[in-house]
Design a protein around this motif. Structure first.
Motif, PDB file in Angstrom:
ATOM      1  N   THR A   9      -1.489 -13.647   0.748  1.00 52.69           N
ATOM      2  CA  THR A   9      -1.154 -12.231   0.704  1.00 52.69           C
ATOM      3  C   THR A   9      -2.215 -11.511  -0.115  1.00 52.69           C
ATOM      4  O   THR A   9      -2.908 -12.132  -0.925  1.00 52.69           O
ATOM      5  CB  THR A   9       0.217 -12.008   0.050  1.00 52.69           C
ATOM      6  OG1 THR A   9       0.201 -12.580  -1.268  1.00 52.69           O
ATOM      7  CG2 THR A   9       1.328 -12.660   0.857  1.00 52.69           C
ATOM      8  N   PRO A  10      -2.356 -10.197   0.091  1.00 53.68           N
ATOM      9  CA  PRO A  10      -3.324  -9.460  -0.733  1.00 53.68           C
ATOM     10  C   PRO A  10      -2.988  -9.602  -2.210  1.00 53.68           C
ATOM     11  O   PRO A  10      -1.891  -9.253  -2.647  1.00 53.68           O
ATOM     12  CB  PRO A  10      -3.174  -8.017  -0.242  1.00 53.68           C
ATOM     13  CG  PRO A  10      -2.636  -8.134   1.145  1.00 53.68           C
ATOM     14  CD  PRO A  10      -1.727  -9.327   1.106  1.00 53.68           C
ATOM     15  N   LYS A  13      -1.982  -6.238  -3.998  1.00 49.60           N
ATOM     16  CA  LYS A  13      -1.124  -5.305  -3.275  1.00 49.60           C
ATOM     17  C   LYS A  13      -0.181  -4.602  -4.250  1.00 49.60           C
ATOM     18  O   LYS A  13       0.453  -5.235  -5.091  1.00 49.60           O
ATOM     19  CB  LYS A  13      -0.308  -6.042  -2.212  1.00 49.60           C
ATOM     20  CG  LYS A  13       0.536  -5.128  -1.349  1.00 49.60           C
ATOM     21  CD  LYS A  13       1.280  -5.909  -0.278  1.00 49.60           C
ATOM     22  CE  LYS A  13       2.105  -4.974   0.610  1.00 49.60           C
ATOM     23  NZ  LYS A  13       2.834  -5.728   1.659  1.00 49.60           N
ATOM     24  N   GLY A  14      -0.121  -3.275  -4.153  1.00 50.86           N
ATOM     25  CA  GLY A  14       0.715  -2.499  -5.057  1.00 50.86           C
ATOM     26  C   GLY A  14      -0.018  -1.982  -6.269  1.00 50.86           C
ATOM     27  O   GLY A  14       0.513  -1.161  -7.023  1.00 50.86           O
ATOM     28  N   GLY A  37      -6.813  -5.993  -2.045  1.00 52.35           N
ATOM     29  CA  GLY A  37      -5.532  -5.392  -1.701  1.00 52.35           C
ATOM     30  C   GLY A  37      -5.127  -4.166  -2.478  1.00 52.35           C
ATOM     31  O   GLY A  37      -4.101  -3.558  -2.175  1.00 52.35           O
ATOM     32  N   ASP A  39      -4.925  -0.308  -3.775  1.00 56.56           N
ATOM     33  CA  ASP A  39      -5.099   1.027  -3.202  1.00 56.56           C
ATOM     34  C   ASP A  39      -6.102   1.755  -4.084  1.00 56.56           C
ATOM     35  O   ASP A  39      -5.791   2.114  -5.230  1.00 56.56           O
ATOM     36  CB  ASP A  39      -3.757   1.768  -3.181  1.00 56.56           C
ATOM     37  CG  ASP A  39      -3.899   3.222  -2.714  1.00 56.56           C
ATOM     38  OD1 ASP A  39      -4.906   3.543  -2.046  1.00 56.56           O
ATOM     39  OD2 ASP A  39      -3.002   4.029  -3.028  1.00 56.56           O
ATOM     40  N   ASN A 370      -8.798  -7.445   3.167  1.00 58.43           N
ATOM     41  CA  ASN A 370      -8.299  -6.075   3.219  1.00 58.43           C
ATOM     42  C   ASN A 370      -9.452  -5.103   3.469  1.00 58.43           C
ATOM     43  O   ASN A 370      -9.838  -4.327   2.608  1.00 58.43           O
ATOM     44  CB  ASN A 370      -7.599  -5.729   1.890  1.00 58.43           C
ATOM     45  CG  ASN A 370      -6.894  -4.393   1.946  1.00 58.43           C
ATOM     46  OD1 ASN A 370      -6.095  -4.161   2.836  1.00 58.43           O
ATOM     47  ND2 ASN A 370      -7.196  -3.519   1.010  1.00 58.43           N
TER      48      ASN A 370
END
Length: 405
Positions: A9-10, A13-14, A37, A39, A370
């Motif tokens: 998984t990234p 992430k988050g 991952g 943002d 990503n």
């Protein structure tokens, strides 16, 4: 590889990263975080990061120089000198995990976005400052690029090359990209500590510090002995099997047989010069020290009789430590690079399949797939403002005030 694992998984992430940096050092770190991952919201002035279009290297309509450090991001064009623009930046930081900047100290203080101004209001924020010369000392406000702080002042110009030769020139981003990995490591460490304490902190890395670290063999010698690391040419090599040679096709190779005595006899046999073992000038390492030029020239003449591929087969068959002096095109097409994800293919929004540099590390259970194209200037401004809770009347008013273009 991580990309092949069904559980990958990234990693980040988050995680929200706000980048307010230009050129390559800071932006490359944010690019790596985005690839893992996160943002990443890139805050740019209305005229954009000066890397945009600086070199005008286009391929299939893509500014590939800007793509190096700016994929995996969203772009917000913002005049932070206006009250409204400054307010938007502070609102972006309310739920940010990392704020990555490379402005000089005075500019950060004038805008009220230095760490001292932000830390109390954002106690969990990792504030990462990419600098030229560090955050202390008399030269912290000097203009800096990697040619200056990393390459020249970091010692490479005076360490590399034969004695009395012209300085070896830095080629694009040789200091920026390794330094980006330094500050990325610092950010990871700060995020880990935040998991333990709940507290954010200030982290910093500089081009100058990165240059000193990378040139550490020579500089540690100076620390220990008070003397400069001696420069030498190929004919002054301490060990003729730790040297570079050019083959018949003009291609170079680097030998790295550090255990000279172990390899001398097998090497002499492998290249068809068994006389090197019996010649009194070359029989043992202590003899070769007094006849190093003759040893190098003898090997040099032999290597020059055949193309590099000929020697590659022989050296590999004998498990000799060596490598080809690869050019950029050879590396771009090297199956070893693609097998490990050092060169990858992404789907570019306009160019389709587009090959890019990959992050030079992998984690078994975390994806670094990503990929997204580098954004157009301000491409995501309105979208991000909506996410922050601004309505269309407010966005229109910001356009009127000049806060956003």
């Amino acid at each position: 590889m991580a990309a092949e694992s069904p559980t990958a998984t990234p990693l980040l992430k988050g995680l929200k990263v706000v980048e307010m940096a230009t050129w390559l050092f800071g932006p490359m770190s944010a690019c790596v975080l985005g690839e893992m991952g996160a943002d990443v919201v890139k805050v740019e002035p209305h005229e954009g990061d000066p890397m945009r279009g600086l070199i005008h290297r286009l391929h299939d309509g893509v500014d590939w120089v800007f793509e190096i450090a700016n994929r995996n991001k969203r772009s917000v064009a913002l005049n932070v000198r206006t009250p409204e623009g400054n307010e938007i930046l502070h609102k972006l930081l309310e739920d940010a995990d990392v704020f990555l900047v490379n402005l000089r100290r005075g500019a950060l203080e004038r805008l009220g976005i230095d760490y001292e101004s932000l830390g109390a209001d954002h106690p969990r924020l990792i504030y990462a400052h990419a600098t030229g010369y560090g955050t202390e000392g008399p030269d912290i406000d000097r203009p800096a690029f990697d040619e200056l702080a990393y390459w020249a002042r970091g010692g490479f110009m005076e360490t590399l090359g034969p004695p009395d030769s012209e300085p070896v020139r830095l080629v694009g981003a040789m200091g920026d990209l390794p330094s980006a990995m330094n500050i990325t490591a610092a950010i990871f460490a700060a995020l880990y500590q935040r998991e333990q304490t709940g507290e954010g902190q200030f982290v910093t890395c500089s081009l100058y510090g990165g240059g000193i670290w990378a040139n550490g063999f020579a500089i540690q010698g100076a620390l220990a002995t008070g003397e400069n690391f001696p420069r030498s040419d190929r004919y002054g090599a301490f060990n003729p099997l730790y040297n570079s040679y050019r083959a018949a096709d003009g291609k170079w190779m680097q030998l790295a047989m550090i255990q000279e005595e172990r390899f001398w006899g097998p090497f002499a046999d492998a290249i068809g010069l068994p006389m090197l073992k019996e010649d009194a000038r070359f029989a043992v390492a202590s003899d070769r020290r007094g006849h190093i030029r003759e040893a190098v020239e003898t090997i040099e003449r032999r290597i020059a009789e055949h193309p590099r591929d000929h020697w590659a087969a022989i050296f590999d068959a004998n498990d000799f430590p060596w490598a080809p002096a690869a050019d950029s095109v050879e590396i771009a097409n090297d199956p070893q690079a693609s097998a490990n994800g050092y060169v990858r293919t992404m789907q570019h929004k306009t160019a389709g399949d587009f090959r890019v540099l990959g992050v030079p590390f992998q984690l078994e259970l975390a994806s670094n797939e990503n990929y997204s194209s580098a954004p157009e200037l301000g491409e995501h401004t309105e979208l991000v403002l909506e996410e922050l809770g601004y309505d269309w009347d407010q966005i229109a008013a910001m356009k009127q005030s000049g806060a956003i273009p």
